[in-house]
Design a protein around this motif. Structure first.
Motif, mmCIF file in Angstrom:
data_model
loop_
_atom_site.group_PDB
_atom_site.id
_atom_site.type_symbol
_atom_site.label_atom_id
_atom_site.label_comp_id
_atom_site.label_asym_id
_atom_site.label_seq_id
_atom_site.Cartn_x
_atom_site.Cartn_y
_atom_site.Cartn_z
ATOM 1 N N THR A 152 0.819 -1.203 0.000
ATOM 2 C CA THR A 152 0.000 0.000 0.000
ATOM 3 C C THR A 152 0.860 1.263 0.000
ATOM 4 O O THR A 152 0.538 2.246 -0.661
ATOM 5 C CB THR A 152 -0.954 -0.002 1.206
ATOM 6 O OG1 THR A 152 -1.749 -1.183 1.150
ATOM 7 C CG2 THR A 152 -1.866 1.196 1.191
ATOM 8 N N MET A 153 1.991 1.239 0.727
ATOM 9 C CA MET A 153 2.880 2.408 0.749
ATOM 10 C C MET A 153 3.384 2.726 -0.655
ATOM 11 O O MET A 153 3.545 3.892 -1.014
ATOM 12 C CB MET A 153 4.062 2.160 1.683
ATOM 13 C CG MET A 153 3.667 2.044 3.142
ATOM 14 S SD MET A 153 5.086 1.863 4.261
ATOM 15 C CE MET A 153 5.841 0.352 3.682
ATOM 16 N N THR A 154 3.624 1.701 -1.452
ATOM 17 C CA THR A 154 4.057 1.898 -2.833
ATOM 18 C C THR A 154 2.958 2.593 -3.626
ATOM 19 O O THR A 154 3.217 3.503 -4.405
ATOM 20 C CB THR A 154 4.431 0.550 -3.476
ATOM 21 O OG1 THR A 154 5.515 -0.009 -2.759
ATOM 22 C CG2 THR A 154 4.803 0.710 -4.935
ATOM 23 N N GLY A 155 1.725 2.161 -3.424
ATOM 24 C CA GLY A 155 0.596 2.778 -4.121
ATOM 25 C C GLY A 155 0.438 4.246 -3.770
ATOM 26 O O GLY A 155 0.147 5.079 -4.642
ATOM 27 N N CYS A 156 0.637 4.588 -2.509
ATOM 28 C CA CYS A 156 0.553 5.998 -2.099
ATOM 29 C C CYS A 156 1.611 6.828 -2.810
ATOM 30 O O CYS A 156 1.349 7.941 -3.264
ATOM 31 C CB CYS A 156 0.696 6.118 -0.584
ATOM 32 S SG CYS A 156 -0.706 5.448 0.332
ATOM 33 N N GLU A 157 2.824 6.285 -2.936
ATOM 34 C CA GLU A 157 3.900 6.990 -3.640
ATOM 35 C C GLU A 157 3.576 7.113 -5.127
ATOM 36 O O GLU A 157 3.814 8.157 -5.742
ATOM 37 C CB GLU A 157 5.237 6.284 -3.443
ATOM 38 C CG GLU A 157 6.388 6.875 -4.241
ATOM 39 C CD GLU A 157 6.773 8.302 -3.831
ATOM 40 O OE1 GLU A 157 7.583 8.900 -4.560
ATOM 41 O OE2 GLU A 157 6.274 8.814 -2.822
ATOM 42 N N GLN A 158 3.009 6.061 -5.721
ATOM 43 C CA GLN A 158 2.617 6.126 -7.129
ATOM 44 C C GLN A 158 1.636 7.270 -7.362
ATOM 45 O O GLN A 158 1.802 8.078 -8.280
ATOM 46 C CB GLN A 158 1.962 4.811 -7.559
ATOM 47 C CG GLN A 158 2.873 3.633 -7.651
ATOM 48 C CD GLN A 158 2.091 2.369 -8.001
ATOM 49 O OE1 GLN A 158 0.872 2.287 -7.813
ATOM 50 N NE2 GLN A 158 2.800 1.381 -8.510
ATOM 51 N N VAL A 159 0.608 7.321 -6.536
ATOM 52 C CA VAL A 159 -0.432 8.343 -6.700
ATOM 53 C C VAL A 159 0.143 9.740 -6.479
ATOM 54 O O VAL A 159 -0.161 10.673 -7.229
ATOM 55 C CB VAL A 159 -1.624 8.060 -5.771
ATOM 56 C CG1 VAL A 159 -2.607 9.220 -5.759
ATOM 57 C CG2 VAL A 159 -2.318 6.768 -6.176
ATOM 58 N N ARG A 160 1.002 9.904 -5.476
ATOM 59 C CA ARG A 160 1.624 11.207 -5.234
ATOM 60 C C ARG A 160 2.367 11.676 -6.480
ATOM 61 O O ARG A 160 2.232 12.813 -6.924
ATOM 62 C CB ARG A 160 2.588 11.129 -4.038
ATOM 63 C CG ARG A 160 3.194 12.496 -3.661
ATOM 64 C CD ARG A 160 4.560 12.362 -3.034
ATOM 65 N NE ARG A 160 5.536 11.667 -3.859
ATOM 66 C CZ ARG A 160 6.157 12.200 -4.925
ATOM 67 N NH1 ARG A 160 5.897 13.423 -5.316
ATOM 68 N NH2 ARG A 160 7.031 11.490 -5.606
ATOM 69 N N SER A 161 3.141 10.774 -7.083
ATOM 70 C CA SER A 161 3.929 11.116 -8.263
ATOM 71 C C SER A 161 3.032 11.450 -9.460
ATOM 72 O O SER A 161 3.257 12.438 -10.162
ATOM 73 C CB SER A 161 4.864 9.955 -8.606
ATOM 74 O OG SER A 161 5.517 10.177 -9.826
#
Length: 153
Positions: free
Chosen positions: A112-121
């Motif tokens: 999930t932390m990876t997904g949050c970073e994806q969306v931020r980018s």
């Protein structure tokens, strides 16, 4: 946001005093004062609704082609996938990005932390801030990312 691991939910109820959720686990623990529950269940993404747009997906994993080598389960575990963003998630269809667990296709290592970073980018790129889109703001611990929760039979 708080991450709760090793918690197998057995019941969800609303606290009548606060109107917020309270989760109970099989082992009797409770987590209260909850606004929202995000369940990451790990199922295969359905891309059929995108059949009329131009996609560039890896044929084996069903993930964005540029991301697939980084997440292939024969070479990587959830702790070894580098943080990534818009540049590897962008699709040929203008303005289309595949993010979250759909971006990992059949690979089982999505965090999930990876997904949050994806969306931020991706949001930064859409907003026109390429510097922020290219910047990596996620640092994963070298150990303890996977397998932190107990295994259930």
């Amino acid at each position: 946001m708080e991450t709760v691991t090793g918690f197998r939910t057995s019941a969800v109820r609303r606290d009548e005093r606060t109107g917020r959720l309270v989760l109970s686990s099989l082992d009797g623990r409770e987590v209260g004062d909850v606004d929202e529950v995000v369940a990451v269940t790990g199922f295969r993404p359905d891309h059929s609704w995108l059949s009329e747009v131009h996609l560039d997906l890896d044929p084996e994993l069903g993930a964005p082609r540029l991301l697939a080598p980084e997440i292939h389960p024969e070479h990587h575990s959830c702790g070894s996938v580098s943080p990534h963003g818009a540049s590897v998630l962008r699709q040929p269809e203008q303005g289309l990005y595949i993010v979250g667990m759909k971006s990992f296709g059949r690979a089982p290592s999505f965090l999930t932390m990876t997904g949050c970073e994806q969306v931020r980018s991706v949001v930064a790129e859409i907003a026109g801030d390429q510097e922020a889109a290219d910047r990596v703001e996620l640092v994963l611990p070298e150990t303890g990312v996977c397998g932190a929760a107990p295994t259930y039979a």
